[in-house]
Design a protein around this motif. Sequence first.
Motif, short mmCIF file in Angstrom:
data_model
loop_
_atom_site.label_atom_id
_atom_site.label_comp_id
_atom_site.label_asym_id
_atom_site.label_seq_id
_atom_site.Cartn_x
_atom_site.Cartn_y
_atom_site.Cartn_z
N ASP A 250 0.83 -1.21 0.00
CA ASP A 250 0.00 0.00 0.00
C ASP A 250 0.86 1.26 0.00
O ASP A 250 0.55 2.23 -0.69
CB ASP A 250 -0.93 0.01 1.21
CG ASP A 250 -2.06 -1.00 1.08
OD1 ASP A 250 -2.35 -1.41 -0.05
OD2 ASP A 250 -2.63 -1.39 2.11
N ILE A 253 2.35 1.82 -3.52
CA ILE A 253 1.37 2.33 -4.48
C ILE A 253 1.02 3.78 -4.15
O ILE A 253 0.86 4.61 -5.07
CB ILE A 253 0.11 1.43 -4.46
CG1 ILE A 253 0.46 0.05 -5.02
CG2 ILE A 253 -1.02 2.07 -5.27
CD1 ILE A 253 -0.63 -0.99 -4.84
N TYR A 277 1.84 -3.26 -10.18
CA TYR A 277 1.56 -3.60 -8.79
C TYR A 277 0.11 -4.05 -8.61
O TYR A 277 -0.17 -5.06 -7.95
CB TYR A 277 1.83 -2.39 -7.88
CG TYR A 277 3.30 -2.06 -7.68
CD1 TYR A 277 4.31 -2.92 -8.10
CD2 TYR A 277 3.68 -0.87 -7.06
CE1 TYR A 277 5.65 -2.61 -7.91
CE2 TYR A 277 5.02 -0.55 -6.84
CZ TYR A 277 6.00 -1.42 -7.27
OH TYR A 277 7.32 -1.11 -7.06
N LEU A 278 -0.83 -3.30 -9.19
CA LEU A 278 -2.24 -3.64 -9.03
C LEU A 278 -2.57 -4.98 -9.68
O LEU A 278 -3.36 -5.77 -9.15
CB LEU A 278 -3.11 -2.53 -9.61
CG LEU A 278 -3.04 -1.17 -8.90
CD1 LEU A 278 -3.90 -0.14 -9.63
CD2 LEU A 278 -3.48 -1.29 -7.44
N ARG A 283 -5.87 -6.51 -7.74
CA ARG A 283 -6.76 -5.44 -7.29
C ARG A 283 -7.43 -4.83 -8.52
O ARG A 283 -7.11 -3.74 -8.98
CB ARG A 283 -5.98 -4.42 -6.46
CG ARG A 283 -5.64 -5.01 -5.09
CD ARG A 283 -4.49 -4.41 -4.33
NE ARG A 283 -4.64 -3.03 -3.97
CZ ARG A 283 -3.92 -2.44 -2.99
NH1 ARG A 283 -3.07 -3.16 -2.27
NH2 ARG A 283 -4.06 -1.18 -2.73
N HIS A 284 -8.38 -5.60 -9.06
CA HIS A 284 -8.93 -5.29 -10.37
C HIS A 284 -9.80 -4.04 -10.38
O HIS A 284 -9.84 -3.32 -11.39
CB HIS A 284 -9.72 -6.50 -10.89
CG HIS A 284 -8.86 -7.72 -11.05
ND1 HIS A 284 -9.25 -8.98 -10.66
CD2 HIS A 284 -7.59 -7.86 -11.52
CE1 HIS A 284 -8.29 -9.84 -10.91
NE2 HIS A 284 -7.27 -9.19 -11.42
N GLU A 286 -9.35 -1.32 -8.61
CA GLU A 286 -8.42 -0.19 -8.66
C GLU A 286 -7.75 -0.09 -10.02
O GLU A 286 -7.52 1.01 -10.53
CB GLU A 286 -7.34 -0.34 -7.57
CG GLU A 286 -7.85 -0.19 -6.16
CD GLU A 286 -6.74 -0.42 -5.15
OE1 GLU A 286 -5.74 0.33 -5.17
OE2 GLU A 286 -6.86 -1.36 -4.33
N LEU A 287 -7.46 -1.25 -10.60
CA LEU A 287 -6.84 -1.26 -11.93
C LEU A 287 -7.78 -0.65 -12.97
O LEU A 287 -7.35 0.15 -13.81
CB LEU A 287 -6.48 -2.70 -12.31
CG LEU A 287 -5.64 -2.91 -13.58
CD1 LEU A 287 -4.29 -2.23 -13.45
CD2 LEU A 287 -5.46 -4.40 -13.86
#
Length: 395
Positions: A250, A253, A277-278, A283-284, A286-287
């Motif tokens: 975290d 990022i 990173y995502l 972390r789809h 956020e992607l």
Amino acid sequence: TKITKKDLADLEKLFRKELSRAMFHMKCPGEMITKVLQECDGIKVFKTTNRSVLSSMNDLVYHAKYYLYSHDDAIRALCKINLMPMGALKYKDPIEEFSRLHGFPVNINSEEIFKGLDSEEGLEDFLKQELGPDIASDLAGATPLRIAQELVYEAWERSDLNEAIRLAHKAILISPQCADAYNLLAEEAARDARQAAGLYSQAVNAGRLALGEDFFRDNEGHFWGMMKTRPYMRALAGLQEAFWDMGKFDEAIRICHEMLRLNPNDNQGMRYIVIRYLAKLSRHDELEKFMEKGAYPNDCAAEWCFTRALFWFIKEGDTDRSCLMIKKALRSNKFVPVYLKKKSFRLKELPDRLTVGGEDEAQYYAHEYGDVWRSVSGAINWLVKYIGLESASPC
């Protein structure tokens, strides 16, 4: 630092501030500074009749006055006092004992660092020796930060790693606000990601001090384009990478997003690090938000295009939209499927530069994203299905 009566009203705040400043100038690791400050709650002042304490304090005052009267600045006087063996510490120096108590090594060779820098003449001779007479002449009357930065530039050119590290330490002594000196030490002298993170944290602090808070407010969005911001931005880039290696995902990022806020032009390619990173963290949501609703929806680099295509395959499967995305990706680099099809493809060494649309770019992508693609059922077979069906231009 000038201390006012108002400052004395909040002694704990003043103590923490000045202790942090002192530790920073003595090159204490960032994690050490944080740990020590967390322990500094409930600071109080008491009178003492302990002769050992009074003797030590009087000795410190005497030496501080001596160094200041000898035309040292406050920072240099501070460093000298912290490197001065004391009887109360069994003739160890304060910074050595302080570091030992808190479990952090601070390796400072006082004779080596101060050698040749204790006078203007000594500094001039040192610069002539290290940088040559022409550059030394150009630096006459320059600020300490500029002199320190020139030393770091010279250190980057040195093939001898020990020489480069030595110059970085000299640069910090001349100007503790030289962020690139800490960057160099993080890159070349740190034993692990934790130590690198400490040095990069010091670099971030140094860079912020050098620029000043008003500068951040007035120039947000224009960093990197201004040369004086680059040491700070390099420090942030190094810190996020160290955090990632430590598993502090975290934090890594968050720093990437902060860098993009300061420099939306993204000269350092932080947007690609964000999507990598995502994607690795699955972390789809956020992607999707970053790729589809962020500042770079029309990016046509291979890394962006293939990762975007994979996202839409994950979200929708083999649909018209994901089909358009994978075709665009294949137009950006036709070699990527060759290397993604190879099980556990790894580069022995990452390249310094990539050829747009080239085989080296494809190898890099497979190295970084191969595991991500293989973790998605049917993704590579879906990619192979569209080989040869792409048309001309990716953008």
